[in-house]
Scaffold this motif. Structure first.
Motif, PDB file in Angstrom:
ATOM      1  N   VAL A 279      30.407  48.078  46.473  1.00  0.00           N
ATOM      2  CA  VAL A 279      30.058  48.332  45.079  1.00  0.00           C
ATOM      3  C   VAL A 279      31.221  49.001  44.355  1.00  0.00           C
ATOM      4  O   VAL A 279      31.601  48.609  43.245  1.00  0.00           O
ATOM      5  CB  VAL A 279      28.783  49.195  44.980  1.00  0.00           C
ATOM      6  N   LEU A 280      31.794  50.020  44.990  1.00  0.00           N
ATOM      7  CA  LEU A 280      32.930  50.717  44.379  1.00  0.00           C
ATOM      8  C   LEU A 280      34.124  49.774  44.207  1.00  0.00           C
ATOM      9  O   LEU A 280      34.801  49.797  43.172  1.00  0.00           O
ATOM     10  CB  LEU A 280      33.333  51.916  45.246  1.00  0.00           C
ATOM     11  N   LEU A 281      34.372  48.955  45.219  1.00  0.00           N
ATOM     12  CA  LEU A 281      35.521  48.063  45.148  1.00  0.00           C
ATOM     13  C   LEU A 281      35.376  47.060  44.005  1.00  0.00           C
ATOM     14  O   LEU A 281      36.305  46.871  43.211  1.00  0.00           O
ATOM     15  CB  LEU A 281      35.688  47.320  46.466  1.00  0.00           C
ATOM     16  N   LEU A 282      34.208  46.426  43.893  1.00  0.00           N
ATOM     17  CA  LEU A 282      34.036  45.443  42.831  1.00  0.00           C
ATOM     18  C   LEU A 282      33.987  46.103  41.462  1.00  0.00           C
ATOM     19  O   LEU A 282      34.378  45.488  40.460  1.00  0.00           O
ATOM     20  CB  LEU A 282      32.767  44.624  43.071  1.00  0.00           C
ATOM     21  N   ALA A 283      33.528  47.347  41.390  1.00  0.00           N
ATOM     22  CA  ALA A 283      33.569  48.060  40.113  1.00  0.00           C
ATOM     23  C   ALA A 283      35.011  48.324  39.691  1.00  0.00           C
ATOM     24  O   ALA A 283      35.336  48.293  38.492  1.00  0.00           O
ATOM     25  CB  ALA A 283      32.799  49.374  40.220  1.00  0.00           C
ATOM     26  N   VAL A 284      35.881  48.580  40.668  1.00  0.00           N
ATOM     27  CA  VAL A 284      37.302  48.770  40.363  1.00  0.00           C
ATOM     28  C   VAL A 284      37.960  47.432  40.034  1.00  0.00           C
ATOM     29  O   VAL A 284      38.759  47.317  39.097  1.00  0.00           O
ATOM     30  CB  VAL A 284      38.018  49.458  41.541  1.00  0.00           C
ATOM     31  N   LEU A 285      37.609  46.401  40.799  1.00  0.00           N
ATOM     32  CA  LEU A 285      38.187  45.087  40.551  1.00  0.00           C
ATOM     33  C   LEU A 285      37.815  44.563  39.168  1.00  0.00           C
ATOM     34  O   LEU A 285      38.614  43.890  38.514  1.00  0.00           O
ATOM     35  CB  LEU A 285      37.726  44.092  41.618  1.00  0.00           C
ATOM     36  N   ALA A 286      36.596  44.874  38.725  1.00  0.00           N
ATOM     37  CA  ALA A 286      36.187  44.436  37.391  1.00  0.00           C
ATOM     38  C   ALA A 286      37.093  45.012  36.320  1.00  0.00           C
ATOM     39  O   ALA A 286      37.344  44.373  35.289  1.00  0.00           O
ATOM     40  CB  ALA A 286      34.738  44.853  37.135  1.00  0.00           C
ATOM     41  N   VAL A 287      37.598  46.216  36.554  1.00  0.00           N
ATOM     42  CA  VAL A 287      38.484  46.865  35.586  1.00  0.00           C
ATOM     43  C   VAL A 287      39.847  46.180  35.549  1.00  0.00           C
ATOM     44  O   VAL A 287      40.408  45.949  34.475  1.00  0.00           O
ATOM     45  CB  VAL A 287      38.643  48.363  35.918  1.00  0.00           C
ATOM     46  N   VAL A 288      40.364  45.822  36.705  1.00  0.00           N
ATOM     47  CA  VAL A 288      41.743  45.342  36.765  1.00  0.00           C
ATOM     48  C   VAL A 288      41.866  43.829  36.642  1.00  0.00           C
ATOM     49  O   VAL A 288      42.917  43.318  36.235  1.00  0.00           O
ATOM     50  CB  VAL A 288      42.427  45.824  38.061  1.00  0.00           C
ATOM     51  N   LEU A 289      40.797  43.098  36.952  1.00  0.00           N
ATOM     52  CA  LEU A 289      40.894  41.641  36.879  1.00  0.00           C
ATOM     53  C   LEU A 289      40.742  41.111  35.466  1.00  0.00           C
ATOM     54  O   LEU A 289      41.198  40.011  35.155  1.00  0.00           O
ATOM     55  CB  LEU A 289      39.846  40.998  37.790  1.00  0.00           C
ATOM     56  N   CYS A 290      40.043  41.845  34.595  1.00  0.00           N
ATOM     57  CA  CYS A 290      39.931  41.473  33.179  1.00  0.00           C
ATOM     58  C   CYS A 290      39.357  40.070  32.986  1.00  0.00           C
ATOM     59  O   CYS A 290      39.869  39.278  32.186  1.00  0.00           O
ATOM     60  CB  CYS A 290      41.293  41.567  32.480  1.00  0.00           C
ATOM     61  N   VAL A 291      38.287  39.751  33.708  1.00  0.00           N
ATOM     62  CA  VAL A 291      37.641  38.456  33.546  1.00  0.00           C
ATOM     63  C   VAL A 291      36.743  38.507  32.318  1.00  0.00           C
ATOM     64  O   VAL A 291      35.988  39.455  32.120  1.00  0.00           O
ATOM     65  CB  VAL A 291      36.823  38.085  34.793  1.00  0.00           C
ATOM     66  N   CYS A 292      36.811  37.471  31.474  1.00  0.00           N
ATOM     67  CA  CYS A 292      35.994  37.425  30.277  1.00  0.00           C
ATOM     68  C   CYS A 292      34.516  37.423  30.652  1.00  0.00           C
ATOM     69  O   CYS A 292      34.122  36.867  31.684  1.00  0.00           O
ATOM     70  CB  CYS A 292      36.336  36.178  29.476  1.00  0.00           C
ATOM     71  N   SER A 293      33.682  38.058  29.826  1.00  0.00           N
ATOM     72  CA  SER A 293      32.267  38.205  30.156  1.00  0.00           C
ATOM     73  C   SER A 293      31.544  36.865  30.236  1.00  0.00           C
ATOM     74  O   SER A 293      30.523  36.753  30.904  1.00  0.00           O
ATOM     75  CB  SER A 293      31.580  39.104  29.122  1.00  0.00           C
ATOM     76  N   GLU A 294      32.053  35.834  29.551  1.00  0.00           N
ATOM     77  CA  GLU A 294      31.440  34.522  29.642  1.00  0.00           C
ATOM     78  C   GLU A 294      31.736  33.834  30.973  1.00  0.00           C
ATOM     79  O   GLU A 294      31.075  32.857  31.337  1.00  0.00           O
ATOM     80  CB  GLU A 294      31.917  33.608  28.510  1.00  0.00           C
ATOM     81  N   ALA A 295      32.747  34.320  31.714  1.00  0.00           N
ATOM     82  CA  ALA A 295      33.152  33.678  32.963  1.00  0.00           C
ATOM     83  C   ALA A 295      32.967  34.563  34.180  1.00  0.00           C
ATOM     84  O   ALA A 295      33.053  34.064  35.315  1.00  0.00           O
ATOM     85  CB  ALA A 295      34.618  33.250  32.867  1.00  0.00           C
ATOM     86  N   ASP A 296      32.724  35.861  33.998  1.00  0.00           N
ATOM     87  CA  ASP A 296      32.705  36.758  35.156  1.00  0.00           C
ATOM     88  C   ASP A 296      31.544  36.479  36.096  1.00  0.00           C
ATOM     89  O   ASP A 296      31.616  36.785  37.290  1.00  0.00           O
ATOM     90  CB  ASP A 296      32.699  38.218  34.708  1.00  0.00           C
TER      91      ASP A 296
END
Length: 361
Positions: A279-296
């Motif tokens: 959970v922590l890892l994907l929460a961090v990855l969400a910050v750095v990967l910058c995937v658009c909300s329509e595609a995440d």
């Protein structure tokens, strides 16, 4: 004297029509040019990078152009809405829709996030425009967080990415809306307007200029002048907001691409064995990967090695806190605000997604 009053409004309205037509032509031509440039860059960029450097540079260029090109259309949408709000929507509209009590205005503004089918790039200029039109910052910030996460486009994409898992859609809606409302209430209780660096209302200034000019002539002339000044304000606001926010979008895309190249995939595999570490890892990855909300949602669905709660956290955190959004907030509201707001939002989004994921998933 009466005969001299009739040509004036025709000239004023004609000027407004010409300005509107000119603005539309510039917008269409600019958008077509942007699409052409983005297409050429995204197709030829990796090939050129392979020819002149290394595969790593080609991969960096691919990620960079993907993030930037993905965000530009929604950034354009947001700046269009922002400029239109600032130029044409009277302040009294927002004061009538939203409750006067900030604590009550926050959930209303959070729920109103469904009206903007865009990503986080679009929400920042719209939130700034709402503040300039008199909306309380707490409500505008709640809208900023909820709009990219709970709009119909995102929810439909999530249902398609997770077929047969309706609770994933419900969980994303509930966790995202809860995070937006909690952050709005936290701003009501602890926030200070001095933390926000908001520019003056450009449209209001141009409107007052048009009013002062009209007051020196007939009342019919002031109508045409006001129409022209509104279109001038719309064009100036669109140009300024798009160029200003676009620069920070590029910086965020570059940071995301760098992370994708620097961090090896083997490091990520270490965390998949633990539910909470994942959970922590994907929460961090969400910050750095910058995937658009329509595609995440499609990215989250592909992370099959992670728990459903971890993938929910990825989808809740990403539209509210990522590198390009932090850069946009810093450029729009100031670095001090971005540091405080983004860090607290990350914690609240993590807790919200973890609790709702544990409950529903």
């Amino acid at each position: 004297m009466e005969n001299q009053e009739y040509p004036a409004p025709r000239r004023g309205l004609a000027d407004g029509a010409r300005i509107a037509a000119r603005t539309l032509v510039h917008l269409v031509l600019g958008t077509l040019a942007l699409i052409a440039i983005a297409t050429v860059v995204s197709v030829l960029g990796p090939t050129l990078a392979l020819d002149i450097a290394t595969p790593a540079m080609a991969a960096w260029w691919t990620v960079f152009t993907a993030v930037a090109v993905q965000g530009v259309p929604f950034l354009l949408l947001g700046t269009l809405v922002s400029a239109a709000i600032g130029a044409f929507v009277p302040e009294r509209v927002f004061t009538k829709i939203l409750p006067r009590n900030p604590a009550l205005a926050v959930p209303v503004a959070g729920a109103a996030g469904v009206v903007l089918p865009g990503c986080e790039c679009a929400s920042v200029p719209v939130a700034r425009s709402l503040m300039r039109r008199g909306v309380t910052p707490a409500a505008a910030l709640a809208f900023l967080l909820s709009a990219p996460a709970i709009n119909p486009v995102v929810l439909v994409a999530t249902s398609i990415a997770f077929p047969g898992q309706p609770m994933m859609v419900v969980g994303r809606l509930a966790a995202s809306l809860a995070t937006a409302v909690v952050m709005g209430w936290l701003w009501v209780r602890f926030g200070h307007d001095a933390w926000l660096r908001t520019p003056p209302n450009r449209a209001a200034a141009s409107g007052s200029t048009g009013s002062s000019t009209g007051s020196s002539t007939a009342s019919t002339t002031s109508t045409g002048s006001s129409t022209g000044s509104r279109w001038d304000g719309f064009r100036a606001g669109l140009q300024h907001d798009f160029l200003h926010a676009g620069g920070f979008l590029v910086l965020g895309a570059a940071a995301a691409a760098t992370f994708n190249i620097v961090v090896p995939r083997s490091v990520l595999d270490v965390f998949t064995g633990s539910t909470w570490l994942s959970v922590l890892l994907l929460a961090v990855l969400a910050v750095v990967l910058c995937v658009c909300s329509e595609a995440d949602a499609f990215v989250a669905a592909s992370l099959t090695g992670f728990s459903p709660t971890a993938r929910l956290a990825f989808m809740v955190v990403g539209p509210m806190v990522d590198l390009k959004l932090i850069a946009l907030q810093a450029g729009t509201f100031g670095k001090a605000f971005a540091a405080r707001f983004s860090s607290v939002t990350w914690v609240v989004a993590l807790l919200s997604s973890s609790l709702i994921g544990w409950w529903l998933l």
